[in-house]
Design a protein around this motif. Structure first.
Motif, PDB file in Angstrom:
ATOM      1  N   ILE A   1     -83.853  79.387 -54.467  1.00  0.00           N
ATOM      2  CA  ILE A   1     -84.068  79.103 -55.880  1.00  0.00           C
ATOM      3  C   ILE A   1     -83.324  80.156 -56.681  1.00  0.00           C
ATOM      4  O   ILE A   1     -83.361  81.344 -56.344  1.00  0.00           O
ATOM      5  CB  ILE A   1     -85.574  79.134 -56.231  1.00  0.00           C
ATOM      6  CG1 ILE A   1     -86.324  78.056 -55.451  1.00  0.00           C
ATOM      7  CG2 ILE A   1     -85.805  78.971 -57.727  1.00  0.00           C
ATOM      8  CD1 ILE A   1     -87.832  78.126 -55.583  1.00  0.00           C
TER       9      ILE A   1
ATOM     10  N   VAL B   1     -81.946  76.058 -56.215  1.00  0.00           N
ATOM     11  CA  VAL B   1     -82.597  75.167 -57.173  1.00  0.00           C
ATOM     12  C   VAL B   1     -82.598  75.828 -58.548  1.00  0.00           C
ATOM     13  O   VAL B   1     -83.003  76.982 -58.694  1.00  0.00           O
ATOM     14  CB  VAL B   1     -84.049  74.873 -56.735  1.00  0.00           C
ATOM     15  CG1 VAL B   1     -84.761  74.030 -57.787  1.00  0.00           C
ATOM     16  CG2 VAL B   1     -84.068  74.176 -55.378  1.00  0.00           C
ATOM     17  N   HIS B   2     -82.127  75.108 -59.549  1.00  0.00           N
ATOM     18  CA  HIS B   2     -82.058  75.635 -60.923  1.00  0.00           C
ATOM     19  C   HIS B   2     -83.317  75.206 -61.680  1.00  0.00           C
ATOM     20  O   HIS B   2     -83.342  74.179 -62.334  1.00  0.00           O
ATOM     21  CB  HIS B   2     -80.805  75.124 -61.625  1.00  0.00           C
ATOM     22  CG  HIS B   2     -79.538  75.486 -60.926  1.00  0.00           C
ATOM     23  ND1 HIS B   2     -78.396  74.728 -61.003  1.00  0.00           N
ATOM     24  CD2 HIS B   2     -79.247  76.542 -60.109  1.00  0.00           C
ATOM     25  CE1 HIS B   2     -77.443  75.289 -60.275  1.00  0.00           C
ATOM     26  NE2 HIS B   2     -77.941  76.395 -59.727  1.00  0.00           N
ATOM     27  N   SER B   3     -84.334  76.025 -61.581  1.00  0.00           N
ATOM     28  CA  SER B   3     -85.614  75.681 -62.192  1.00  0.00           C
ATOM     29  C   SER B   3     -85.709  76.251 -63.601  1.00  0.00           C
ATOM     30  O   SER B   3     -85.290  77.392 -63.852  1.00  0.00           O
ATOM     31  CB  SER B   3     -86.770  76.232 -61.351  1.00  0.00           C
ATOM     32  OG  SER B   3     -87.998  76.072 -62.020  1.00  0.00           O
ATOM     33  N   PRO B   4     -86.302  75.512 -64.534  1.00  0.00           N
ATOM     34  CA  PRO B   4     -86.519  76.025 -65.890  1.00  0.00           C
ATOM     35  C   PRO B   4     -87.758  76.922 -65.979  1.00  0.00           C
ATOM     36  O   PRO B   4     -88.074  77.418 -67.061  1.00  0.00           O
ATOM     37  CB  PRO B   4     -86.699  74.758 -66.719  1.00  0.00           C
ATOM     38  CG  PRO B   4     -87.313  73.777 -65.766  1.00  0.00           C
ATOM     39  CD  PRO B   4     -86.699  74.080 -64.414  1.00  0.00           C
ATOM     40  N   ASN B   5     -88.435  77.127 -64.855  1.00  0.00           N
ATOM     41  CA  ASN B   5     -89.691  77.889 -64.838  1.00  0.00           C
ATOM     42  C   ASN B   5     -89.553  79.152 -63.998  1.00  0.00           C
ATOM     43  O   ASN B   5     -88.628  79.294 -63.196  1.00  0.00           O
ATOM     44  CB  ASN B   5     -90.815  77.031 -64.256  1.00  0.00           C
ATOM     45  CG  ASN B   5     -90.985  75.718 -64.987  1.00  0.00           C
ATOM     46  OD1 ASN B   5     -91.073  75.696 -66.210  1.00  0.00           O
ATOM     47  ND2 ASN B   5     -91.027  74.624 -64.235  1.00  0.00           N
ATOM     48  N   ASN B   6     -90.490  80.075 -64.171  1.00  0.00           N
ATOM     49  CA  ASN B   6     -90.603  81.196 -63.254  1.00  0.00           C
ATOM     50  C   ASN B   6     -91.119  80.659 -61.918  1.00  0.00           C
ATOM     51  O   ASN B   6     -92.123  79.942 -61.881  1.00  0.00           O
ATOM     52  CB  ASN B   6     -91.585  82.232 -63.798  1.00  0.00           C
ATOM     53  CG  ASN B   6     -91.026  82.998 -64.977  1.00  0.00           C
ATOM     54  OD1 ASN B   6     -90.229  83.916 -64.802  1.00  0.00           O
ATOM     55  ND2 ASN B   6     -91.443  82.634 -66.183  1.00  0.00           N
ATOM     56  N   GLU B   7     -90.423  81.011 -60.846  1.00  0.00           N
ATOM     57  CA  GLU B   7     -90.781  80.479 -59.533  1.00  0.00           C
ATOM     58  C   GLU B   7     -91.160  81.616 -58.588  1.00  0.00           C
ATOM     59  O   GLU B   7     -90.406  82.568 -58.391  1.00  0.00           O
ATOM     60  CB  GLU B   7     -89.611  79.694 -58.937  1.00  0.00           C
ATOM     61  CG  GLU B   7     -89.181  78.478 -59.754  1.00  0.00           C
ATOM     62  CD  GLU B   7     -90.195  77.341 -59.722  1.00  0.00           C
ATOM     63  OE1 GLU B   7     -91.105  77.392 -58.861  1.00  0.00           O
ATOM     64  OE2 GLU B   7     -90.069  76.412 -60.534  1.00  0.00           O
TER      65      GLU B   7
ATOM     66  N   PRO C   1     -86.508  81.880 -64.935  1.00  0.00           N
ATOM     67  CA  PRO C   1     -85.897  80.566 -65.187  1.00  0.00           C
ATOM     68  C   PRO C   1     -84.368  80.589 -65.107  1.00  0.00           C
ATOM     69  O   PRO C   1     -83.730  81.530 -65.596  1.00  0.00           O
ATOM     70  CB  PRO C   1     -86.364  80.233 -66.602  1.00  0.00           C
ATOM     71  CG  PRO C   1     -87.651  80.982 -66.758  1.00  0.00           C
ATOM     72  CD  PRO C   1     -87.457  82.252 -66.001  1.00  0.00           C
TER      73      PRO C   1
ATOM     74  N   PRO D   1     -82.389  77.611 -66.221  1.00  0.00           N
ATOM     75  CA  PRO D   1     -82.269  76.241 -66.722  1.00  0.00           C
ATOM     76  C   PRO D   1     -80.822  75.777 -66.802  1.00  0.00           C
ATOM     77  O   PRO D   1     -79.927  76.551 -67.174  1.00  0.00           O
ATOM     78  CB  PRO D   1     -82.897  76.328 -68.119  1.00  0.00           C
ATOM     79  CG  PRO D   1     -82.665  77.748 -68.531  1.00  0.00           C
ATOM     80  CD  PRO D   1     -82.764  78.565 -67.275  1.00  0.00           C
ATOM     81  N   GLU D   2     -80.589  74.539 -66.456  1.00  0.00           N
ATOM     82  CA  GLU D   2     -79.237  73.976 -66.491  1.00  0.00           C
ATOM     83  C   GLU D   2     -78.632  74.042 -67.890  1.00  0.00           C
ATOM     84  O   GLU D   2     -77.428  74.222 -68.050  1.00  0.00           O
ATOM     85  CB  GLU D   2     -79.263  72.516 -66.009  1.00  0.00           C
ATOM     86  CG  GLU D   2     -79.503  72.342 -64.523  1.00  0.00           C
ATOM     87  CD  GLU D   2     -78.273  72.669 -63.688  1.00  0.00           C
ATOM     88  OE1 GLU D   2     -77.233  73.025 -64.259  1.00  0.00           O
ATOM     89  OE2 GLU D   2     -78.366  72.576 -62.451  1.00  0.00           O
TER      90      GLU D   2
END
Length: 243
Positions: free
Chosen positions: A125, A130-136, A187, A189-190
């Motif tokens: 990530i 993976v381009h997540s908009p959230n904290n992972e 995050p 985000p794209e």
């Protein structure tokens, strides 16, 4: 507020781009906040023009761990450490500060979630996953690290399984074991790559050039597999509860 540690080994041509990316952050970084660890580098290579930048010239190849020594002596609340092939977006530190105040953990540009009792297979990530908009929340982070200065000590609580690899695995494991500190990827985000830890469009291919560690060491991934196995046996609590 943030001390930045850069590492120079054989990719000194990337240094100016990294420094420019730091100075252009939306969170102010002064030249005096930047520390450069010359890791068995040629002493005749050009040093930064600003005399405020702090430089440390080491004649010995400390590989991955040595640069983290600087984080023990800085006086700022936060520390950021970068691999030599990472060029952050100009809102990366803004992103990190927002994240660490909400999710109190070691932050990284790439996070890894283990799927088995080894480094491989895994889910990545971050900028190259993976381009997540959230904290992972992840098991470990790397490529760049952002953490509270008083957490720097955890990397040195135990001797590494090997000095040749795995500082990212070790830091996340020891911070969890001795400090109850988890690891996160802020995050990515794209729609806003200025928040990213590394912007691929600004990547000059250094991560996969002839100096890339994983390309020069046929044992690279086997060793990482073994480090993960050992730490899981020693009580590392992974997200998938691997035993």
């Amino acid at each position: 507020m943030i001390s930045v540690i850069l590492n120079v080994y054989k990719r000194n041509k990337n240094l100016e781009r990294q420094i420019n990316a730091l100075i252009n952050q939306t969170v102010q970084i002064k030249y005096s906040d930047i520390h450069i660890w010359y890791n068995k580098s040629e002493l005749n290579q050009e040093l930064p023009k600003s005399s405020d930048i702090k430089t440390y010239i080491c004649s010995y190849n400390t590989k991955f761990h040595g640069r983290f020594l600087i984080s023990l002596i800085v006086k700022t609340p936060f520390v950021a450490v970068f691999d030599d092939d990472i060029i952050p977006g100009n809102k990366w530190f803004e992103n990190c500060l927002n994240s660490i105040n909400s999710f109190n953990g070691i932050l990284g540009g790439t996070g890894v979630i283990l799927k088995a009792k080894a480094y491989r297979p895994n889910l990545k990530i971050g900028w190259n996953g993976v381009h997540s908009p959230n904290n992972e929340k992840v098991d470990l982070v790397g490529h760049t690290w952002f953490f509270r200065q008083d957490w720097a000590k955890y990397l040195w609580y135990e001797e590494p399984i090997t000095w040749n690899n795995g500082e990212d695995i070790m830091f996340s494991y020891l911070a969890q074991k001795h400090g109850g500190i988890s690891s996160f990827v802020p995050p990515h985000p794209e729609q806003d790559k200025e928040l990213w830890s590394n912007v691929p469009e600004r990547d000059y291919g250094y991560g996969t050039d002839e100096n890339a560690s994983f390309l020069n060491d046929s044992e690279h991934f086997r060793i990482r597999d073994e480090i993960c196995r050992r730490y899981i046996d020693m009580g590392w609590k992974t997200l998938n509860n691997i035993k």
